[in-house]
Design an enzyme around this catalytic site. Structure first.
Site, PDB file in Angstrom:
ATOM      1  N   ASP A   5      52.327  17.212 -42.186  1.00 30.07           N
ATOM      2  CA  ASP A   5      53.219  16.956 -41.625  1.00 30.07           C
ATOM      3  C   ASP A   5      53.251  18.410 -40.551  1.00 30.07           C
ATOM      4  O   ASP A   5      53.802  18.494 -39.879  1.00 30.07           O
ATOM      5  CB  ASP A   5      54.469  16.201 -41.875  1.00 30.07           C
ATOM      6  CG  ASP A   5      54.695  15.872 -43.402  1.00 30.07           C
ATOM      7  OD1 ASP A   5      55.416  17.949 -42.942  1.00 30.07           O
ATOM      8  OD2 ASP A   5      54.221  15.842 -44.309  1.00 30.07           O
ATOM      9  N   ASP A  54      53.158  13.996 -31.421  1.00 25.55           N
ATOM     10  CA  ASP A  54      51.802  13.191 -31.679  1.00 25.55           C
ATOM     11  C   ASP A  54      51.987  11.659 -31.527  1.00 25.55           C
ATOM     12  O   ASP A  54      52.494  10.872 -32.266  1.00 25.55           O
ATOM     13  CB  ASP A  54      51.513  14.193 -32.729  1.00 25.55           C
ATOM     14  CG  ASP A  54      49.715  12.962 -33.522  1.00 25.55           C
ATOM     15  OD1 ASP A  54      49.748  12.507 -32.320  1.00 25.55           O
ATOM     16  OD2 ASP A  54      50.283  13.268 -34.356  1.00 25.55           O
ATOM     17  N   GLU A  98      21.041  24.375 -35.908  1.00 19.93           N
ATOM     18  CA  GLU A  98      21.851  24.104 -35.903  1.00 19.93           C
ATOM     19  C   GLU A  98      21.548  23.380 -37.363  1.00 19.93           C
ATOM     20  O   GLU A  98      22.231  22.508 -37.574  1.00 19.93           O
ATOM     21  CB  GLU A  98      22.798  23.409 -35.157  1.00 19.93           C
ATOM     22  CG  GLU A  98      22.953  24.501 -33.869  1.00 19.93           C
ATOM     23  CD  GLU A  98      23.712  26.013 -34.312  1.00 19.93           C
ATOM     24  OE1 GLU A  98      23.856  26.261 -35.865  1.00 19.93           O
ATOM     25  OE2 GLU A  98      23.940  26.995 -33.552  1.00 19.93           O
ATOM     26  N   ASP A 131      56.332  15.288 -35.343  1.00 23.74           N
ATOM     27  CA  ASP A 131      54.696  15.136 -35.721  1.00 23.74           C
ATOM     28  C   ASP A 131      55.715  13.255 -37.093  1.00 23.74           C
ATOM     29  O   ASP A 131      56.552  13.796 -37.444  1.00 23.74           O
ATOM     30  CB  ASP A 131      53.903  15.676 -36.665  1.00 23.74           C
ATOM     31  CG  ASP A 131      53.432  15.266 -37.935  1.00 23.74           C
ATOM     32  OD1 ASP A 131      51.985  14.234 -37.025  1.00 23.74           O
ATOM     33  OD2 ASP A 131      52.972  14.776 -38.712  1.00 23.74           O
TER      34      ASP A 131
END
Length: 466
Positions: A421, A339, A149, A286
């Site tokens: 937002d 949130d 990776e 939010d």
């Protein structure tokens, strides 16, 4: 110094370790290039290639010294442990070999080589290392290095720590990875595509080509449950531009007419539909941080339509909460999904004290946040969510893009100094929309197949679907 590897693994050795490579694996093993860069999708046998190469060096090249380097110790241990299993098989069948040092915890392995008289002729060494601690990679001298990776490891780790370890031995490198945008690994890949450059060889192989044992239905399911760009990168092994929008098809998404646009204290309210009898609603909240806006998005759980969106700034918390309480009441005491990351629980506690049904969501990790955003992205991609016909909202969604962190990992964020937002508010509300809005319920039961792709424990997000 030679441009080519001195020794390559043999089919005879592969028989000793019971390894039957796929065609693409055999092509990688057969390549004489010093720098091999297979760009391969997930679940396709990359680790088997790497561990077979390391086992060959340990058992067939006395005095060889190599590392497996991965972004974390846990990732490095996958190939290290597979290498040990293969070496055990070889040692059991080849009497001139003996494992003389092994530590699973420290990821160290030594194989001693003896002649027919029992005299020691060399010791081959192999170790697992983490790329997130480059200071621990300095000072060694290696004959080979496997980088797993690699796209998730900083270029400076190669330049300043790993490259010098091979400088005096002309050692080979196997850089095996899933792509993560056009970072430093892409330049190596491009070098490997140049047929005049014998030192480099690269491959780009989708998972469904690399692994013939996996049914095509599996990949069809992944295409259904993953955002297009994510699927193309993770399984298609495509290099995806860092500037690619997260929300594919935002301009083609169904729209609902904004029937009322009115000023509210500190902002504006856009209403498409009032409460419909018998319908359920959810509000994604939010709350503003610093220069951002607070956005409250109302989604109809029965239709997937955005019914209303309020956006405010520079308004006291008490006034915002009073306004949010009123919006919830207007839509039948709609659940508020808020949130609270960085804000703590006081806002939720105050809403609850006022009788507003509310759930707190804390983005304790980027994975949880991005999983919610990806669910919203799927809703838009499959035209399941009906957005407000508002150009400012579409602009914000267009500007929410895949960006590259310093470590090379792909992240979702607003471009430049833009706002996110509206995006977050929509994602919070959409998290409560039943999964059948995205794909049939029998394909994704409560979104579990979707979240599995992000390695997220469903216990941490199940509340968002209950």
């Amino acid at each position: 110094m030679s441009d080519l590897r001195a020794v390559k693994p043999s089919q005879a050795f592969f028989k000793f370790i019971d390894y039957k490579p796929y065609p693409f694996q055999q092509e990688i093993h057969d390549s004489p290039a010093l720098y091999r860069i297979p760009i391969i999708g997930r679940q396709s046998g990359k680790s088997e290639v790497a561990s077979a190469e390391a086992a060959f060096e340990l058992c067939c090249v006395p005095d060889s010294s190599g590392w497996i380097v991965a972004p974390t110790y846990e990732q490095a241990s996958i190939i290290f442990n597979r290498t040990y299993v293969k070496v055990e098989k070889a040692v059991a069948r080849l009497p001139h070999l003996k494992i003389t040092a092994y530590s699973r915890r420290d990821m160290k392995l030594e194989v001693s080589h003896y002649d027919r008289q029992g005299n020691l002729i060399g010791v081959a060494r192999f170790a697992g290392k983490s790329g997130d601690k480059p200071d621990n990679l300095r000072g060694a001298s290696l004959t080979y290095c496997i980088i797993d990776e690699a796209a998730m490891i900083l270029k400076s780790v190669w330049d300043e720590a790993l490259s010098p370890t091979l400088s005096t031995t002309n050692g080979w490198v196997l850089m095996i990875t899933t792509p993560k945008g056009y970072n430093w690994v892409y330049q190596w890949f491009a070098d490997g595509q140049d047929q005049n450059n014998r030192r480099y060889q690269s491959w780009q192989i989708p998972s469904w080509v690399a692994n013939p044992r996996t049914a095509l239905e599996f990949y069809e399911e992944q295409r259904r449950v993953l955002p297009d760009l994510t699927y193309r990168q993770e399984y298609g092994a495509e290099f995806i531009s860092d500037a690619g929008s997260v929300f594919v098809g935002i301009d083609e998404a169904p729209r609902v007419h904004v029937s009322a646009r009115r000023d509210i204290p500190g902002g504006v309210s856009l209403t498409a539909k009032l409460r419909q009898p018998g319908h359920g609603y959810v509000i994604g909240a939010d709350f503003a941080r610093l220069n951002d806006f607070s956005v409250f998005t109302v989604v109809d759980l029965n239709t997937g339509e955005v019914a209303r969106q309020d956006r405010v700034n520079i308004v006291a918390w008490a006034q915002q909460l009073a306004h949010l309480k009123e919006v919830s009441r207007e839509y039948g005491n709609a659940l508020v999904v808020a949130d609270v990351t960085g804000l703590g629980d006081p806002l939720v506690e105050m809403l609850s004290a006022q009788g507003v049904p509310v759930e707190a969501v804390r983005f304790s990790s980027l994975q949880i946040k991005e999983a919610l955003i990806s669910k919203l992205s799927l809703g838009i991609q499959y035209k399941k969510i009906t957005m407000l016909d508002d150009e400012d909202t579409r602009k914000e969604f267009r500007s929410f893009v895949y960006t590259r962190t310093e470590s090379g990992q792909l992240r979702m964020a607003a471009a430049g100094a833009g706002h996110d937002d509206r995006v977050i508010s929509h994602a919070l509300a959409w998290s409560k929309v039943p999964a059948e809005f995205i794909t049939p319920a029998e394909q994704i039961e409560k979104g579990s197949a979707f979240f599995d792709q992000f390695g997220i424990d469903m216990d941490s997000v199940n509340a968002l679907f209950d």
